[in-house]
Design a protein around this motif. Structure first.
Motif, short mmCIF file in Angstrom:
data_model
loop_
_atom_site.label_atom_id
_atom_site.label_comp_id
_atom_site.label_asym_id
_atom_site.label_seq_id
_atom_site.Cartn_x
_atom_site.Cartn_y
_atom_site.Cartn_z
N ALA A 15 0.87 -1.04 0.01
CA ALA A 15 0.05 0.01 0.03
C ALA A 15 0.77 1.37 -0.01
O ALA A 15 0.66 2.38 -0.72
CB ALA A 15 -0.78 -0.10 1.19
N ILE A 16 2.06 1.17 0.75
CA ILE A 16 2.76 2.28 0.96
C ILE A 16 3.57 2.65 -0.72
O ILE A 16 3.55 3.69 -1.07
CB ILE A 16 3.75 2.32 2.02
N GLN A 17 4.10 1.71 -1.04
CA GLN A 17 4.51 1.60 -2.39
C GLN A 17 3.71 2.20 -3.55
O GLN A 17 3.88 3.04 -4.17
CB GLN A 17 5.28 0.30 -2.83
N ALA A 18 2.56 1.57 -3.66
CA ALA A 18 1.49 2.00 -4.52
C ALA A 18 1.13 3.37 -4.39
O ALA A 18 0.80 4.40 -5.18
CB ALA A 18 0.36 1.08 -4.45
N GLY A 19 0.83 3.85 -2.90
CA GLY A 19 0.41 5.26 -2.81
C GLY A 19 1.25 6.34 -2.93
O GLY A 19 1.17 7.19 -3.42
N LEU A 20 2.68 6.03 -2.79
CA LEU A 20 3.97 6.89 -3.04
C LEU A 20 3.92 7.01 -4.42
O LEU A 20 4.21 8.12 -4.96
CB LEU A 20 5.11 6.37 -2.47
N ARG A 21 3.82 5.95 -5.32
CA ARG A 21 4.05 5.95 -6.75
C ARG A 21 2.72 6.84 -7.19
O ARG A 21 2.93 7.77 -8.37
CB ARG A 21 3.90 4.55 -7.19
N GLN A 22 1.61 6.58 -6.86
CA GLN A 22 0.48 7.62 -7.19
C GLN A 22 0.73 9.10 -6.87
O GLN A 22 0.12 9.88 -7.66
CB GLN A 22 -0.67 7.10 -6.62
N ARG A 23 1.92 9.36 -6.25
CA ARG A 23 1.99 10.80 -5.57
C ARG A 23 3.33 11.34 -6.19
O ARG A 23 3.69 12.17 -5.83
CB ARG A 23 1.99 10.93 -4.19
N GLY A 24 3.74 10.59 -7.14
CA GLY A 24 4.78 10.97 -7.97
C GLY A 24 6.25 10.31 -7.65
O GLY A 24 7.09 10.69 -8.06
N PHE A 25 6.17 9.51 -6.66
CA PHE A 25 7.71 9.05 -6.30
C PHE A 25 7.92 7.84 -7.01
O PHE A 25 7.07 7.24 -7.46
CB PHE A 25 7.59 8.73 -4.76
N TYR A 98 9.82 11.01 12.30
CA TYR A 98 9.16 10.17 13.01
C TYR A 98 7.50 10.17 12.89
O TYR A 98 6.92 11.04 13.22
CB TYR A 98 9.47 9.96 14.64
N LEU A 99 7.03 8.92 12.22
CA LEU A 99 5.71 8.93 11.95
C LEU A 99 5.20 7.59 12.70
O LEU A 99 5.69 6.54 12.43
CB LEU A 99 5.35 8.91 10.62
N VAL A 100 4.06 7.82 13.35
CA VAL A 100 3.54 6.57 14.09
C VAL A 100 2.28 5.90 13.19
O VAL A 100 1.56 6.55 12.88
CB VAL A 100 2.94 6.81 15.44
N LYS A 101 2.41 4.83 13.05
CA LYS A 101 1.17 3.81 12.68
C LYS A 101 0.05 3.95 13.55
O LYS A 101 0.14 3.77 14.69
CB LYS A 101 1.93 2.42 12.32
N PRO A 102 -1.28 3.94 13.06
CA PRO A 102 -1.71 4.15 11.69
C PRO A 102 -1.34 5.78 11.42
O PRO A 102 -1.38 6.58 12.13
CB PRO A 102 -3.14 3.89 11.48
N PHE A 103 -1.44 5.81 9.88
CA PHE A 103 -0.97 7.30 9.24
C PHE A 103 -1.90 7.38 8.00
O PHE A 103 -2.28 6.40 7.59
CB PHE A 103 0.54 7.25 9.18
N ASP A 104 -1.36 8.59 7.59
CA ASP A 104 -2.16 8.98 6.46
C ASP A 104 -1.13 9.06 5.31
O ASP A 104 -0.02 9.70 5.49
CB ASP A 104 -2.77 10.34 6.62
N LEU A 105 -1.40 8.58 4.08
CA LEU A 105 -0.59 8.43 3.11
C LEU A 105 -0.07 9.95 2.69
O LEU A 105 1.22 9.98 2.11
CB LEU A 105 -0.97 7.53 2.07
N GLY A 106 -0.93 10.79 2.62
CA GLY A 106 -0.52 12.11 2.18
C GLY A 106 0.32 12.83 3.15
O GLY A 106 1.20 13.37 2.51
#
Length: 221
Positions: A15-25, A98-106
């Motif tokens: 999910a992280i990989q897909a979400g970051l790719r959708q945001r241009g990474f 530092y970001l704690v789970k759960p988190f927002d992909l944005g």
């Protein structure tokens, strides 16, 4: 912007990989600490998202080894460990955020953009050279005040050039900016993207140094 995602949970990592790719990474993903250490040694990533509870080698061990060899790549620790002591341990080991789970992909994407900007010494969101401007947060590109619509690969290519105006990039370096692991690279794909970039902006936006590579001039008017 090419980043490394280190997460052992398959659903979350995907999910992280897909979400970051959708945001241009351009996002690469590994699932354990040993693989993370090998990936970071390649020095191809502009930032890393690092889980702490990893198999084979912990995230803190990966981070400590990274800083021990004085590698400055920005690292955002992403973990379920939310105590003050855990945050202190991560930051003291060399984490930049530092970001704690759960988190927002944005929010994750925004924090990565900020880390990469600071690492490059850029105080603002937009990258500006002459009359050309690119904003990674809004994905807006303007030339002489007029908006230009770019594809994901064209945007990534322009971002690389504007991040280091005057630098000469080889074909291999540019392909590293555009393609993650497992993505097929056609032999003339980079040339096609460069052609489209020049057509959508203007012919001199990227100069070719034959036998060497490509560069964006520092003095765009």
């Amino acid at each position: 912007m090419r980043v490394l995602v280190v997460e052992d949970d398959a659903l979350l990592g995907d999910a992280i990989q897909a979400g970051l790719r959708q945001r241009g990474f351009v996002a690469d993903w590994v699932r354990d600490g040993v693989a993370a250490q090998h990936a970071l040694e390649s020095r191809t990533h502009e930032a890393a998202v690092l889980d702490l509870g990893l198999p084979r080698r912990s995230g803190l061990e990966v981070l400590a080894a990274l800083r021990a060899r004085r590698d400055p790549v920005p690292v955002l620790v992403l973990t379920a460990r939310d105590t003050v002591q855990d945050r202190i341990a991560g930051l003291d080991a060399g984490a930049d955020d530092y970001l704690v789970k759960p988190f927002d992909l944005g929010e994750l994407a925004a924090r990565l953009r900020a880390l990469i900007r600071r690492s490059a010494g850029s105080p603002g969101s937009a990258l500006v050279v002459g009359a050309l401007s690119l904003d990674p947060a809004t994905r807006e590109v303007t030339w002489r005040g007029e908006p230009r619509s770019l594809s994901r690969k064209e945007f990534a290519l322009l971002h690389a050039f504007l991040s280091s105006p005057g630098r000469v990039f080889s074909r291999a370096e540019l392909e590293e900016k555009l393609y993650g692991w497992g993505e097929e690279v056609e032999s003339n794909a980079l040339d096609v993207h460069l052609h489209h970039l020049r057509r959508k902006l203007f012919p001199g936006v990227v100069q070719t140094l034959r036998g060497v590579g490509w560069t964006l001039p520092k003095d765009l008017a």
